[in-house]
Design a protein around this motif. Structure first.
Motif, PDB file in Angstrom:
ATOM      1  N   PHE A 100      42.307  36.291 105.583  1.00  0.00           N
ATOM      2  CA  PHE A 100      42.896  37.439 104.889  1.00  0.00           C
ATOM      3  C   PHE A 100      41.947  38.637 104.867  1.00  0.00           C
ATOM      4  O   PHE A 100      42.010  39.470 103.980  1.00  0.00           O
ATOM      5  N   THR A 102      40.055  42.085 106.815  1.00  0.00           N
ATOM      6  CA  THR A 102      40.584  43.403 107.178  1.00  0.00           C
ATOM      7  C   THR A 102      41.446  43.381 108.437  1.00  0.00           C
ATOM      8  O   THR A 102      42.279  44.272 108.627  1.00  0.00           O
ATOM      9  N   THR A 104      43.780  41.249 109.072  1.00  0.00           N
ATOM     10  CA  THR A 104      45.096  40.696 108.745  1.00  0.00           C
ATOM     11  C   THR A 104      45.848  41.657 107.837  1.00  0.00           C
ATOM     12  O   THR A 104      45.384  41.984 106.747  1.00  0.00           O
ATOM     13  N   ASP A 105      47.020  42.112 108.301  1.00  0.00           N
ATOM     14  CA  ASP A 105      47.866  43.021 107.533  1.00  0.00           C
ATOM     15  C   ASP A 105      48.798  42.184 106.651  1.00  0.00           C
ATOM     16  O   ASP A 105      49.683  41.488 107.163  1.00  0.00           O
ATOM     17  N   TRP A 106      48.578  42.225 105.335  1.00  0.00           N
ATOM     18  CA  TRP A 106      49.377  41.433 104.415  1.00  0.00           C
ATOM     19  C   TRP A 106      49.444  42.132 103.063  1.00  0.00           C
ATOM     20  O   TRP A 106      48.699  43.063 102.783  1.00  0.00           O
ATOM     21  N   HIS A 107      50.372  41.688 102.234  1.00  0.00           N
ATOM     22  CA  HIS A 107      50.480  42.204 100.874  1.00  0.00           C
ATOM     23  C   HIS A 107      50.951  41.075  99.955  1.00  0.00           C
ATOM     24  O   HIS A 107      51.448  40.049 100.422  1.00  0.00           O
ATOM     25  N   GLU A 108      50.771  41.274  98.672  1.00  0.00           N
ATOM     26  CA  GLU A 108      51.271  40.301  97.706  1.00  0.00           C
ATOM     27  C   GLU A 108      52.781  40.469  97.615  1.00  0.00           C
ATOM     28  O   GLU A 108      53.278  41.555  97.330  1.00  0.00           O
ATOM     29  N   GLY A 109      53.496  39.403  97.871  1.00  0.00           N
ATOM     30  CA  GLY A 109      54.948  39.442  97.881  1.00  0.00           C
ATOM     31  C   GLY A 109      55.530  38.795  96.639  1.00  0.00           C
ATOM     32  O   GLY A 109      54.841  38.596  95.628  1.00  0.00           O
ATOM     33  N   PRO A 114      51.194  35.570  99.359  1.00  0.00           N
ATOM     34  CA  PRO A 114      50.772  36.487 100.426  1.00  0.00           C
ATOM     35  C   PRO A 114      51.850  36.547 101.517  1.00  0.00           C
ATOM     36  O   PRO A 114      52.273  35.508 102.033  1.00  0.00           O
ATOM     37  N   ALA A 117      52.509  41.036 107.350  1.00  0.00           N
ATOM     38  CA  ALA A 117      53.284  42.147 107.904  1.00  0.00           C
ATOM     39  C   ALA A 117      53.519  41.934 109.391  1.00  0.00           C
ATOM     40  O   ALA A 117      52.742  41.267 110.075  1.00  0.00           O
TER      41      ALA A 117
END
Length: 167
Positions: A100, A102, A104-109, A114, A117
């Motif tokens: 996780f 820099t 890896t493009d992700w957000h808290e869903g 996690p 994207a």
């Protein structure tokens, strides 16, 4: 019908199972969960179990660094990878990788899970069972929300490598 010789037949072993399943092309997914820190791993064992209720399953090794969080998680993320995401699949498959970081493009869903994207499709699922299966657990989870609109062609795993469909 004539019997054919069992040329090359071997007694069942972990090596035999791995060798046989190298011949089986499988879709590639990343499973994520939230704990004190986000965890995730690359899975080729993802299955649709039932449509009503909408259930999925996947296997995870109890020696996996993700297992302690998955053993307690109420919700998991299921991400179907596209053929353009070999590097992402490799990152989540590699032991000790900063999954996780820099790159890896992700957000808290939803439910704090996690969410990656740029994937063709994802689900957030509520865990309903963890079934012992040798050195693994089969996790069964009910889909609660998701997005199948990412599009694109799937990433496959075959012969020990990530591959794309051929036309």
């Amino acid at each position: 019908m004539t019997a054919s010789p069992d040329l090359g037949a071997r007694t069942a072993s972990p090596d035999l199972l791995r060798s046989v399943f190298r011949q089986h092309a499988a879709g590639v997914a990343v499973i994520t969960a939230a704990g004190d820190h986000p965890v995730g791993f690359t899975a080729t064992s993802l299955n649709s179990v039932a449509a009503d209720p909408p259930l999925i399953s996947f296997g995870v090794g109890v020696s996996s660094s993700s297992w302690p969080v998955l053993a307690e998680a109420e919700h998991v993320g299921v991400h179907i990878l596209g053929e353009h995401q070999r590097e992402l699949a490799t990152t989540f498959a590699r032991s000790g990788a900063d999954r996780f970081g820099t790159s890896t493009d992700w957000h808290e869903g939803p439910h704090g899970v996690p969410v990656l994207a740029g994937v063709p499709a994802w689900l957030v699922c509520q865990v309903v069972a963890r079934v012992p299966a040798g050195d693994h657990r089969i996790v069964i989870a009910r889909a609660v929300i998701g997005d199948p609109s990412g599009g694109g062609r799937p990433l496959l795993y075959h012969q020990g490598r990530f591959n794309a469909l051929r036309d």
